[in-house]
Write an enzyme that holds these catalytic residues in place. Sequence first.
Site, PDB file in Angstrom:
ATOM      1  N   LYS A  53     -10.721   3.642 -10.734  1.00  0.00           N
ATOM      2  CA  LYS A  53     -10.325   2.494  -9.912  1.00  0.00           C
ATOM      3  C   LYS A  53      -9.060   2.796  -9.127  1.00  0.00           C
ATOM      4  O   LYS A  53      -8.994   2.586  -7.912  1.00  0.00           O
ATOM      5  CB  LYS A  53     -10.091   1.272 -10.802  1.00  0.00           C
ATOM      6  CG  LYS A  53      -9.300   0.157 -10.132  1.00  0.00           C
ATOM      7  CD  LYS A  53      -8.885  -0.892 -11.141  1.00  0.00           C
ATOM      8  CE  LYS A  53      -7.873  -1.861 -10.612  1.00  0.00           C
ATOM      9  NZ  LYS A  53      -6.496  -1.383 -10.529  1.00  0.00           N
ATOM     10  N   ASN A  54      -8.022   3.266  -9.815  1.00  0.00           N
ATOM     11  CA  ASN A  54      -6.732   3.415  -9.153  1.00  0.00           C
ATOM     12  C   ASN A  54      -6.732   4.517  -8.094  1.00  0.00           C
ATOM     13  O   ASN A  54      -5.897   4.508  -7.192  1.00  0.00           O
ATOM     14  CB  ASN A  54      -5.618   3.653 -10.179  1.00  0.00           C
ATOM     15  CG  ASN A  54      -5.281   2.378 -10.934  1.00  0.00           C
ATOM     16  OD1 ASN A  54      -5.699   1.280 -10.541  1.00  0.00           O
ATOM     17  ND2 ASN A  54      -4.534   2.511 -12.023  1.00  0.00           N
ATOM     18  N   ARG A  78      -3.042  -5.533  -6.137  1.00  0.00           N
ATOM     19  CA  ARG A  78      -1.796  -4.807  -5.964  1.00  0.00           C
ATOM     20  C   ARG A  78      -1.932  -3.694  -4.905  1.00  0.00           C
ATOM     21  O   ARG A  78      -1.053  -3.470  -4.095  1.00  0.00           O
ATOM     22  CB  ARG A  78      -1.442  -4.199  -7.336  1.00  0.00           C
ATOM     23  CG  ARG A  78      -0.199  -3.374  -7.389  1.00  0.00           C
ATOM     24  CD  ARG A  78       1.030  -4.227  -7.454  1.00  0.00           C
ATOM     25  NE  ARG A  78       2.234  -3.419  -7.511  1.00  0.00           N
ATOM     26  CZ  ARG A  78       3.407  -3.835  -7.061  1.00  0.00           C
ATOM     27  NH1 ARG A  78       3.548  -5.027  -6.557  1.00  0.00           N
ATOM     28  NH2 ARG A  78       4.466  -3.065  -7.146  1.00  0.00           N
ATOM     29  N   CYS A  88      -2.049  -7.898 -11.032  1.00  0.00           N
ATOM     30  CA  CYS A  88      -1.807  -8.433 -12.372  1.00  0.00           C
ATOM     31  C   CYS A  88      -0.382  -8.955 -12.521  1.00  0.00           C
ATOM     32  O   CYS A  88       0.562  -8.366 -11.988  1.00  0.00           O
ATOM     33  CB  CYS A  88      -2.033  -7.347 -13.421  1.00  0.00           C
ATOM     34  SG  CYS A  88      -3.750  -6.862 -13.560  1.00  0.00           S
ATOM     35  N   ARG A 101       7.370  -6.862  -9.864  1.00  0.00           N
ATOM     36  CA  ARG A 101       6.823  -5.591  -9.374  1.00  0.00           C
ATOM     37  C   ARG A 101       7.325  -5.351  -7.950  1.00  0.00           C
ATOM     38  O   ARG A 101       6.587  -5.515  -6.973  1.00  0.00           O
ATOM     39  CB  ARG A 101       5.292  -5.594  -9.433  1.00  0.00           C
ATOM     40  CG  ARG A 101       4.762  -5.762 -10.839  1.00  0.00           C
ATOM     41  CD  ARG A 101       3.255  -5.846 -10.898  1.00  0.00           C
ATOM     42  NE  ARG A 101       2.608  -4.554 -10.947  1.00  0.00           N
ATOM     43  CZ  ARG A 101       1.277  -4.385 -10.950  1.00  0.00           C
ATOM     44  NH1 ARG A 101       0.488  -5.423 -10.876  1.00  0.00           N
ATOM     45  NH2 ARG A 101       0.755  -3.189 -11.008  1.00  0.00           N
ATOM     46  N   ILE A 125       8.692  -3.557  -4.411  1.00  0.00           N
ATOM     47  CA  ILE A 125       8.190  -2.409  -3.642  1.00  0.00           C
ATOM     48  C   ILE A 125       9.346  -1.732  -2.892  1.00  0.00           C
ATOM     49  O   ILE A 125       9.158  -1.136  -1.841  1.00  0.00           O
ATOM     50  CB  ILE A 125       7.042  -2.801  -2.677  1.00  0.00           C
ATOM     51  CG1 ILE A 125       7.472  -3.904  -1.695  1.00  0.00           C
ATOM     52  CG2 ILE A 125       5.793  -3.235  -3.428  1.00  0.00           C
ATOM     53  CD1 ILE A 125       6.519  -4.015  -0.495  1.00  0.00           C
ATOM     54  N   ASP A 126      10.540  -1.849  -3.475  1.00  0.00           N
ATOM     55  CA  ASP A 126      11.717  -1.278  -2.801  1.00  0.00           C
ATOM     56  C   ASP A 126      11.604   0.231  -2.591  1.00  0.00           C
ATOM     57  O   ASP A 126      12.098   0.764  -1.591  1.00  0.00           O
ATOM     58  CB  ASP A 126      12.997  -1.612  -3.587  1.00  0.00           C
ATOM     59  CG  ASP A 126      12.920  -1.136  -5.019  1.00  0.00           C
ATOM     60  OD1 ASP A 126      11.975  -1.553  -5.742  1.00  0.00           O
ATOM     61  OD2 ASP A 126      13.766  -0.341  -5.443  1.00  0.00           O
ATOM     62  N   GLN A 127      10.935   0.938  -3.498  1.00  0.00           N
ATOM     63  CA  GLN A 127      10.825   2.399  -3.341  1.00  0.00           C
ATOM     64  C   GLN A 127       9.847   2.764  -2.224  1.00  0.00           C
ATOM     65  O   GLN A 127      10.019   3.776  -1.548  1.00  0.00           O
ATOM     66  CB  GLN A 127      10.402   3.059  -4.652  1.00  0.00           C
ATOM     67  CG  GLN A 127      11.385   2.829  -5.793  1.00  0.00           C
ATOM     68  CD  GLN A 127      12.794   3.290  -5.449  1.00  0.00           C
ATOM     69  OE1 GLN A 127      13.026   4.447  -5.086  1.00  0.00           O
ATOM     70  NE2 GLN A 127      13.745   2.376  -5.531  1.00  0.00           N
ATOM     71  N   ARG A 165     -12.239  -7.209 -11.938  1.00  0.00           N
ATOM     72  CA  ARG A 165     -11.494  -6.508 -10.886  1.00  0.00           C
ATOM     73  C   ARG A 165     -11.491  -5.002 -11.126  1.00  0.00           C
ATOM     74  O   ARG A 165     -11.382  -4.220 -10.176  1.00  0.00           O
ATOM     75  CB  ARG A 165     -10.032  -6.993 -10.838  1.00  0.00           C
ATOM     76  CG  ARG A 165      -9.823  -8.272 -10.069  1.00  0.00           C
ATOM     77  CD  ARG A 165      -8.328  -8.520  -9.840  1.00  0.00           C
ATOM     78  NE  ARG A 165      -7.654  -7.283  -9.546  1.00  0.00           N
ATOM     79  CZ  ARG A 165      -6.503  -6.884 -10.086  1.00  0.00           C
ATOM     80  NH1 ARG A 165      -5.864  -7.652 -10.929  1.00  0.00           N
ATOM     81  NH2 ARG A 165      -5.971  -5.735  -9.775  1.00  0.00           N
TER      82      ARG A 165
HETATM   83  C1  UD1 Z   1       0.067   1.570 -10.596  1.00  0.00           C
HETATM   84  C2  UD1 Z   1      -1.303   1.220 -11.102  1.00  0.00           C
HETATM   85  C3  UD1 Z   1      -1.218   0.363 -12.344  1.00  0.00           C
HETATM   86  C4  UD1 Z   1      -0.345   1.024 -13.383  1.00  0.00           C
HETATM   87  C5  UD1 Z   1       0.986   1.470 -12.800  1.00  0.00           C
HETATM   88  C6  UD1 Z   1       1.787   2.342 -13.755  1.00  0.00           C
HETATM   89  C7  UD1 Z   1      -2.597   1.181  -9.082  1.00  0.00           C
HETATM   90  C8  UD1 Z   1      -3.280   0.344  -8.059  1.00  0.00           C
HETATM   91  N1  UD1 Z   1      -1.988   0.501 -10.050  1.00  0.00           N
HETATM   92  O1  UD1 Z   1       0.726   0.338 -10.265  1.00  0.00           O
HETATM   93  O2  UD1 Z   1      -2.536   0.178 -12.837  1.00  0.00           O
HETATM   94  O3  UD1 Z   1      -0.085   0.093 -14.424  1.00  0.00           O
HETATM   95  O4  UD1 Z   1       0.775   2.258 -11.617  1.00  0.00           O
HETATM   96  O5  UD1 Z   1       1.057   3.461 -14.145  1.00  0.00           O
HETATM   97  O6  UD1 Z   1      -2.605   2.402  -9.034  1.00  0.00           O
HETATM   98  N2  UD1 Z   1       8.834  -0.109  -9.303  1.00  0.00           N
HETATM   99  C9  UD1 Z   1      10.017  -0.423  -8.671  1.00  0.00           C
HETATM  100  N3  UD1 Z   1      10.065  -0.308  -7.310  1.00  0.00           N
HETATM  101  C10 UD1 Z   1       9.006   0.106  -6.567  1.00  0.00           C
HETATM  102  C11 UD1 Z   1       7.811   0.427  -7.218  1.00  0.00           C
HETATM  103  C12 UD1 Z   1       7.754   0.307  -8.600  1.00  0.00           C
HETATM  104  O7  UD1 Z   1      10.994  -0.799  -9.311  1.00  0.00           O
HETATM  105  O8  UD1 Z   1       9.124   0.168  -5.344  1.00  0.00           O
HETATM  106  C13 UD1 Z   1       8.735  -0.235 -10.769  1.00  0.00           C
HETATM  107  C14 UD1 Z   1       7.672  -1.267 -11.159  1.00  0.00           C
HETATM  108  O9  UD1 Z   1       8.223  -2.556 -11.191  1.00  0.00           O
HETATM  109  C15 UD1 Z   1       7.228  -0.782 -12.518  1.00  0.00           C
HETATM  110  C16 UD1 Z   1       7.365   0.743 -12.401  1.00  0.00           C
HETATM  111  O10 UD1 Z   1       8.236   0.979 -11.297  1.00  0.00           O
HETATM  112  O11 UD1 Z   1       8.099  -1.259 -13.513  1.00  0.00           O
HETATM  113  C17 UD1 Z   1       6.074   1.479 -12.174  1.00  0.00           C
HETATM  114  O12 UD1 Z   1       5.431   0.940 -11.043  1.00  0.00           O
HETATM  115  P1  UD1 Z   1       4.379   1.735 -10.174  1.00  0.00           P
HETATM  116  O13 UD1 Z   1       4.155   3.098 -10.749  1.00  0.00           O
HETATM  117  O14 UD1 Z   1       4.775   1.622  -8.750  1.00  0.00           O
HETATM  118  O15 UD1 Z   1       3.082   0.899 -10.440  1.00  0.00           O
HETATM  119  P2  UD1 Z   1       2.054   0.336  -9.400  1.00  0.00           P
HETATM  120  O16 UD1 Z   1       1.871   1.291  -8.266  1.00  0.00           O
HETATM  121  O17 UD1 Z   1       2.346  -1.080  -9.105  1.00  0.00           O
END
Ligand code: UD1
Length: 420
Positions: A22-23, A93, A117, A122, A124-126, A398
């Site tokens: 899925k991911n 997401r 979820c 969550r 998206i600053d990065q 989903r």
């Molecule tokens: C993806 C996966 C999700 C999985 C997660 C961690 C998809 C669609 N989803 O989610 O199933 O649970 O990886 O393996 O692939 N963070 C920040 N800033 C950012 C981005 C992330 O602080 O800009 C934090 C998040 O809040 C979280 C951690 O980093 O605590 C990991 O997030 P991230 O790896 O980005 O997860 P997702 O891409 O949302």
Amino acid sequence: MSKFVIEGGTRLKGKVNIGGFKNAAVAIIPATLLCPGKCIIENVPKIQDVKVFLEILRELGAEAGYINDTSLYVDATNVKNCFLENGLSKKMRASYYLLGAGLGRFNSASSLMPGGCDIGDRPIDQHIKGFEALGAKVEITPNGRIHVRAEKLTGAKVYLDVVSVGATINIMLAAVYAEGKTIIENAAKEPHIVDTANFLNSMGADIKGAGTDVIRINGVKNLKGCTYKVIPDQIEAGTYMIAAAATKGDIIIDDIIPKHMEPITAKLKEMGMGIEEYGDSMRVYYEDELVPVNVQTLPYPGFPTDLQQPMTVLLSSLKGESTVVEGVSEDRFKYVDELKKMGACIEFTKKQAKIKGRNNLRGTVVQATDLRAGAALIIAGLIANGLTEVRNIEHIDRGYEHIENKFMNLGAKIKRVRDE
Ligand code: UD1
């Protein structure tokens, strides 16, 4: 609205085939927007998130649809921009990949902030940090719409402060055409990062180092359509591995990459499960009483946060105490309140659960609070005394294809019932 009704007490036996990841699929499908040409994507799971993405691509002007049960095509030649006006991006997401793909192809994109979820904050600053490093301006309006645009994208060095799957992929998408070299440091290493990079390279991108913590992208001038097969779903496979352990079963899990399963294999072996690996399958079998272990979720190759919830269910069924530490997600223990309704003895904070096994779980009515929590509650139902009703199963749909059929084929007593 439907629900799952599960009668507990059956040991899983037989073979289950694992679908495409899925991911990875939800990154590769929007990545097709980068290319004015036709792509064929094979081994795609038929899940709700994929169906929504196809709808989004069609809304943007692409031709897209299923060729058969597991393959689909996207031709984004006629897509003129990546401004998604409707609210479909709120449904998952991964819709944030529209921003990276749109920025890469058209130097601009916009959509509402992503949904997905509810597992805590969550941000998206990065992602934004990466887009800005490449030369983009990012604006988030008070009503939650995000706009990214650039005069020109130029390769740059980006150090991620947080190891983020989404940010790593989004920066790769935005950088494929950027002039010069982009370097992502402290990149995520999950299998779907590698899969997405392999797909982009199949279209003609020049990406090296995916799967390590430094990814190098040399900007290219053109991409062309390609045919690509998505890797097997590590999380779906892990769900069935844990279900086999919880039900004291003996199952074959087929169409997987055993290497991707190592974090789960290692923990289950530590607990006493028998695991035999073959080329693209494995046997997971119960031999003797399992012992509890402590688990900490971490970015890959650590134990995946997406399997934390099923693992907690398994641990709650064992004699003895264990601790599960959540090292990735912000707030992923909300479902424990549902497990408690079934008799589990767990104390938890946002980051940690202390589990006192073994309280025999008893069937009752529970709500799937998110996708993986839903899968965990199904496993809880499989080992509980009596009948369990899992509601809000649209979360499960989903991300898991035919989950009740796959469990039924393994001998589970589970049926989908339309809620009155
Ligand atoms: C993806 C996966 C999700 C999985 C997660 C961690 C998809 C669609 N989803 O989610 O199933 O649970 O990886 O393996 O692939 N963070 C920040 N800033 C950012 C981005 C992330 O602080 O800009 C934090 C998040 O809040 C979280 C951690 O980093 O605590 C990991 O997030 P991230 O790896 O980005 O997860 P997702 O891409 O949302």
